[in-house]
Design a protein around this motif. Structure first.
Motif, PDB file in Angstrom:
ATOM      1  N   LEU A 131       0.810  -1.210   0.000  1.00  0.00           N
ATOM      2  CA  LEU A 131       0.000   0.000   0.000  1.00  0.00           C
ATOM      3  C   LEU A 131       0.850   1.270   0.000  1.00  0.00           C
ATOM      4  O   LEU A 131       0.454   2.294  -0.564  1.00  0.00           O
ATOM      5  CB  LEU A 131      -0.937   0.001   1.212  1.00  0.00           C
ATOM      6  CG  LEU A 131      -2.019  -1.087   1.218  1.00  0.00           C
ATOM      7  CD1 LEU A 131      -2.804  -1.034   2.525  1.00  0.00           C
ATOM      8  CD2 LEU A 131      -2.945  -0.939   0.024  1.00  0.00           C
ATOM      9  N   SER A 132       2.011   1.214   0.634  1.00  0.00           N
ATOM     10  CA  SER A 132       2.831   2.425   0.773  1.00  0.00           C
ATOM     11  C   SER A 132       3.846   2.594  -0.341  1.00  0.00           C
ATOM     12  O   SER A 132       4.381   3.682  -0.521  1.00  0.00           O
ATOM     13  CB  SER A 132       3.559   2.413   2.125  1.00  0.00           C
ATOM     14  OG  SER A 132       4.497   1.355   2.162  1.00  0.00           O
ATOM     15  N   ASN A 133       4.107   1.554  -1.087  1.00  0.00           N
ATOM     16  CA  ASN A 133       5.139   1.598  -2.129  1.00  0.00           C
ATOM     17  C   ASN A 133       4.525   1.223  -3.474  1.00  0.00           C
ATOM     18  O   ASN A 133       4.335   0.044  -3.765  1.00  0.00           O
ATOM     19  CB  ASN A 133       6.282   0.650  -1.773  1.00  0.00           C
ATOM     20  CG  ASN A 133       7.385   0.650  -2.823  1.00  0.00           C
ATOM     21  OD1 ASN A 133       7.366   1.438  -3.770  1.00  0.00           O
ATOM     22  ND2 ASN A 133       8.352  -0.238  -2.647  1.00  0.00           N
ATOM     23  N   PRO A 134       4.226   2.204  -4.318  1.00  0.00           N
ATOM     24  CA  PRO A 134       3.582   1.914  -5.600  1.00  0.00           C
ATOM     25  C   PRO A 134       4.468   1.154  -6.579  1.00  0.00           C
ATOM     26  O   PRO A 134       3.979   0.655  -7.591  1.00  0.00           O
ATOM     27  CB  PRO A 134       3.238   3.312  -6.138  1.00  0.00           C
ATOM     28  CG  PRO A 134       4.238   4.221  -5.497  1.00  0.00           C
ATOM     29  CD  PRO A 134       4.460   3.643  -4.128  1.00  0.00           C
ATOM     30  N   ASN A 135       5.762   1.082  -6.285  1.00  0.00           N
ATOM     31  CA  ASN A 135       6.690   0.426  -7.211  1.00  0.00           C
ATOM     32  C   ASN A 135       6.871  -1.060  -6.960  1.00  0.00           C
ATOM     33  O   ASN A 135       7.526  -1.744  -7.743  1.00  0.00           O
ATOM     34  CB  ASN A 135       8.056   1.118  -7.143  1.00  0.00           C
ATOM     35  CG  ASN A 135       7.992   2.559  -7.581  1.00  0.00           C
ATOM     36  OD1 ASN A 135       7.306   2.895  -8.546  1.00  0.00           O
ATOM     37  ND2 ASN A 135       8.686   3.430  -6.861  1.00  0.00           N
ATOM     38  N   ILE A 136       6.311  -1.559  -5.870  1.00  0.00           N
ATOM     39  CA  ILE A 136       6.534  -2.962  -5.529  1.00  0.00           C
ATOM     40  C   ILE A 136       5.295  -3.785  -5.880  1.00  0.00           C
ATOM     41  O   ILE A 136       4.165  -3.323  -5.730  1.00  0.00           O
ATOM     42  CB  ILE A 136       6.889  -3.119  -4.042  1.00  0.00           C
ATOM     43  CG1 ILE A 136       7.576  -4.463  -3.799  1.00  0.00           C
ATOM     44  CG2 ILE A 136       5.684  -2.949  -3.139  1.00  0.00           C
ATOM     45  CD1 ILE A 136       8.270  -4.546  -2.454  1.00  0.00           C
ATOM     46  N   LYS A 137       5.513  -4.964  -6.401  1.00  0.00           N
ATOM     47  CA  LYS A 137       4.422  -5.836  -6.816  1.00  0.00           C
ATOM     48  C   LYS A 137       4.351  -7.056  -5.923  1.00  0.00           C
ATOM     49  O   LYS A 137       5.382  -7.593  -5.482  1.00  0.00           O
ATOM     50  CB  LYS A 137       4.617  -6.277  -8.274  1.00  0.00           C
ATOM     51  CG  LYS A 137       4.503  -5.142  -9.274  1.00  0.00           C
ATOM     52  CD  LYS A 137       4.692  -5.654 -10.699  1.00  0.00           C
ATOM     53  CE  LYS A 137       4.557  -4.518 -11.709  1.00  0.00           C
ATOM     54  NZ  LYS A 137       4.736  -5.002 -13.100  1.00  0.00           N
ATOM     55  N   GLN A 138       3.127  -7.510  -5.687  1.00  0.00           N
ATOM     56  CA  GLN A 138       2.907  -8.703  -4.884  1.00  0.00           C
ATOM     57  C   GLN A 138       3.242  -9.950  -5.691  1.00  0.00           C
ATOM     58  O   GLN A 138       3.125  -9.962  -6.923  1.00  0.00           O
ATOM     59  CB  GLN A 138       1.447  -8.755  -4.422  1.00  0.00           C
ATOM     60  CG  GLN A 138       1.109  -9.879  -3.468  1.00  0.00           C
ATOM     61  CD  GLN A 138       1.942  -9.823  -2.199  1.00  0.00           C
ATOM     62  OE1 GLN A 138       3.059 -10.359  -2.162  1.00  0.00           O
ATOM     63  NE2 GLN A 138       1.398  -9.173  -1.172  1.00  0.00           N
ATOM     64  N   PHE A 139       3.658 -10.996  -4.992  1.00  0.00           N
ATOM     65  CA  PHE A 139       3.920 -12.262  -5.664  1.00  0.00           C
ATOM     66  C   PHE A 139       2.604 -12.819  -6.204  1.00  0.00           C
ATOM     67  O   PHE A 139       1.581 -12.764  -5.499  1.00  0.00           O
ATOM     68  CB  PHE A 139       4.556 -13.261  -4.689  1.00  0.00           C
ATOM     69  CG  PHE A 139       5.119 -14.469  -5.371  1.00  0.00           C
ATOM     70  CD1 PHE A 139       6.373 -14.447  -5.935  1.00  0.00           C
ATOM     71  CD2 PHE A 139       4.367 -15.639  -5.463  1.00  0.00           C
ATOM     72  CE1 PHE A 139       6.896 -15.569  -6.582  1.00  0.00           C
ATOM     73  CE2 PHE A 139       4.864 -16.755  -6.105  1.00  0.00           C
ATOM     74  CZ  PHE A 139       6.137 -16.716  -6.667  1.00  0.00           C
ATOM     75  N   PRO A 140       2.603 -13.332  -7.431  1.00  0.00           N
ATOM     76  CA  PRO A 140       1.362 -13.820  -8.044  1.00  0.00           C
ATOM     77  C   PRO A 140       0.656 -14.869  -7.173  1.00  0.00           C
ATOM     78  O   PRO A 140       1.283 -15.771  -6.651  1.00  0.00           O
ATOM     79  CB  PRO A 140       1.847 -14.439  -9.363  1.00  0.00           C
ATOM     80  CG  PRO A 140       3.098 -13.701  -9.686  1.00  0.00           C
ATOM     81  CD  PRO A 140       3.753 -13.448  -8.346  1.00  0.00           C
ATOM     82  N   GLY A 141      -0.648 -14.687  -7.036  1.00  0.00           N
ATOM     83  CA  GLY A 141      -1.460 -15.618  -6.254  1.00  0.00           C
ATOM     84  C   GLY A 141      -1.998 -14.980  -4.989  1.00  0.00           C
ATOM     85  O   GLY A 141      -3.105 -15.319  -4.540  1.00  0.00           O
ATOM     86  N   TYR A 142      -1.224 -14.040  -4.421  1.00  0.00           N
ATOM     87  CA  TYR A 142      -1.665 -13.392  -3.178  1.00  0.00           C
ATOM     88  C   TYR A 142      -2.580 -12.213  -3.509  1.00  0.00           C
ATOM     89  O   TYR A 142      -2.428 -11.555  -4.530  1.00  0.00           O
ATOM     90  CB  TYR A 142      -0.451 -12.914  -2.384  1.00  0.00           C
ATOM     91  CG  TYR A 142       0.372 -14.047  -1.806  1.00  0.00           C
ATOM     92  CD1 TYR A 142      -0.134 -14.821  -0.754  1.00  0.00           C
ATOM     93  CD2 TYR A 142       1.624 -14.357  -2.309  1.00  0.00           C
ATOM     94  CE1 TYR A 142       0.617 -15.860  -0.219  1.00  0.00           C
ATOM     95  CE2 TYR A 142       2.372 -15.393  -1.781  1.00  0.00           C
ATOM     96  CZ  TYR A 142       1.856 -16.140  -0.738  1.00  0.00           C
ATOM     97  OH  TYR A 142       2.600 -17.178  -0.203  1.00  0.00           O
TER      98      TYR A 142
END
Length: 474
Positions: free
Chosen positions: A463-474
């Motif tokens: 939520l705080s870092n727009p540049n980071i992506k979640q691992f697929p599936g979560y």
């Protein structure tokens, strides 16, 4: 100026204590102008390195969380039905424990990045501190320790929050902050970039550490990190080489069959096997609610995490670790026999008091790192060395004759017996693509499930870092 030793040490400790709260990219390291002006000479630097070591004691990472998650998220341990609600979600067969807001993942992520932030602060002075001839250390030796600690933290982040090297999604490593910049919002580096940084830090540390204190990073500990690193990237020849280097060293020695039962006693605290450990004593120890003994020992406050009876039953009656490290006799009340679980739990009696040092590395790990490396390069040698080690040091008369996958699983099973609650089982299974069904809880995990591949990035970080992506599936 205020007392520099107090300022540096206390502030580095404070940084580790905040690991449960804010995201690492927002969390400002606990430093001020006086601290920044404080590391001006080698003696100040040495105090800062002690503070950096102290941050490793956090129960959100090396002090408890890494050992705990590596057992509870694997096949040979479980949380009792009688529990404090801590880690109870690991029992759920729907894998509902694996969510981005799970406190175990949140605190592990934040704690490791706090360690890295502190290491980055210390390393910002590299090349700026002159050698003090009145001390037994040198700036090179001290900075080498910071490099090694940073490498260890990045390794553990990659191990838990990314897929294994060379397999699956290699674009989603972890962020690589190398300087202190609280305004940076980093994206995930690739897995290769993370491991390249680990190698760079280890190379910067190799052979440069002068201290031989087993309660601080030392040259043998760096060699062990090299051994882990090369296993992770599947360079089995080098993993074998560094493991053998440790086994050839006189810095540590394997505990005999007679010595093994007392390795974790309050007097031995790793004994001759110890290579690197976290110092806990009566004046510096985790609280009764947070230490590793709180949930893992029948004499602890919450006494809820146990080995499975299926695991215990696989141990030979001749195994010197059975009924010493793993026992059916409990200390607290009610007795294990009165717990509602079926089958009944098995107590893990390695850590019995909060003041006992927590072992991060010991020589037996080098044995098993070498055995795994040899399994992939020279399986007949792996089999011979496995039989020699176990029969000589742990189970008189032991002889295993299996091959192929059975041999690999036996190597890793014997490693789990030896290094139970020392931070390996989950990552060993993941690294080798070995799925499982926990016989106590029925939890099924294997390489087809995204939960087996990587822990989720904490929700607050997303939520705080727009540049980071979640691992697929979560």
């Amino acid at each position: 100026m205020k007392n520099i030793k107090y300022i540096i040490t206390s502030l580095l400790i404070m940084a580790s204590a905040t690991s449960c709260s804010n995201e690492f990219l927002e969390e400002k390291p606990q430093v001020d102008v006086e601290l920044k002006e404080g590391i001006t000479n080698e003696k100040n630097l040495a105090v800062a390195i002690l503070g950096l070591h102290h941050s490793l004691q956090s129960t959100d990472s090396y002090g408890a969380m890494i050992p705990t998650l590596n057992e509870l998220l694997a096949d040979n341990s479980f949380v009792s039905l009688r529990n404090s609600n801590r880690f109870s979600g690991t029992r759920q067969t729907d894998l509902s424990y694996y969510v981005p807001q799970q406190i175990g993942f949140v605190s592990l992520w934040a704690s490791l990045y706090t360690i890295i932030a502190n290491a980055n602060f210390v390393l910002s002075y590299e090349g700026k501190i002159q050698d003090d001839i009145t001390t037994s250390e040198t700036p090179d030796s001290l900075f080498a320790q910071a490099h090694a600690i940073r490498a260890m933290a990045f390794y553990d982040l990659a191990t838990h929050f990314s897929e294994i090297s060379g397999n699956g999604n290699q674009d989603m490593g972890v962020p690589l902050p190398l300087v202190l910049d609280v305004n940076t919002r980093l994206s995930r580096s690739t897995v290769a970039q993370v491991y390249n940084q680990i190698l760079s830090d280890l190379t910067a540390a190799e052979g440069k550490i002068l201290n031989t204190n087993k309660k601080q990073m030392n040259n043998s500990a760096v060699d062990m990190l090299f051994s882990r690193y090369y296993l992770a990237i599947k360079n089995y020849s080098q993993a074998d080489t560094y493991s053998q280097k440790i086994l050839n060293s006189n810095f540590s020695s394997l505990a005999t069959a007679a010595q093994a039962p007392t390795i974790f006693s309050a007097t031995e605290e790793g004994g001759s096997e110890a290579i690197f450990k976290l110092e806990f004593n009566d004046k510096d120890l985790p609280g009764a609610n947070d230490g590793i003994t709180a949930t893992w020992y029948s004499g602890g406050r919450y006494r809820q995490n146990f080995a499975t009876r299926a695991f215990y039953n696989k141990l030979s009656t001749a195994d010197v670790r059975k009924d010493s490290w793993f026992t059916l006799t409990s200390v607290g009340s009610p007795a294990i026999s009165a717990f509602p679980d079926n089958p009944k739990p098995v107590d893990v009696a390695k850590y019995k008091t909060p003041a006992t040092d927590v072992i991060l590395m010991r020589e037996s790990e080098a044995v098993f790192n070498q055995l795994e490396a040899l399994y992939y390069t020279n399986p007949s040698s792996a089999l011979a060395k496995l039989n020699t080690y176990v029969s000589t040091y742990r189970v008189p008369g032991y002889a295993f004759a299996g091959s192929g996958q059975n041999l690999l699983e036996e190597i890793l099973f014997q490693k789990n017996i030896e290094l139970f609650l020392e931070g390996f089982r989950y990552r060993d299974l993941k690294r080798n693509g070995i799925g499982f069904t926990n016989p106590q809880t029925g939890v099924v995990l294997n390489s087809s499930k995204y939960q087996f591949k990587a822990f989720p990035i904490p929700l607050g970080e997303i939520l705080s870092n727009p540049n980071i992506k979640q691992f697929p599936g979560y």
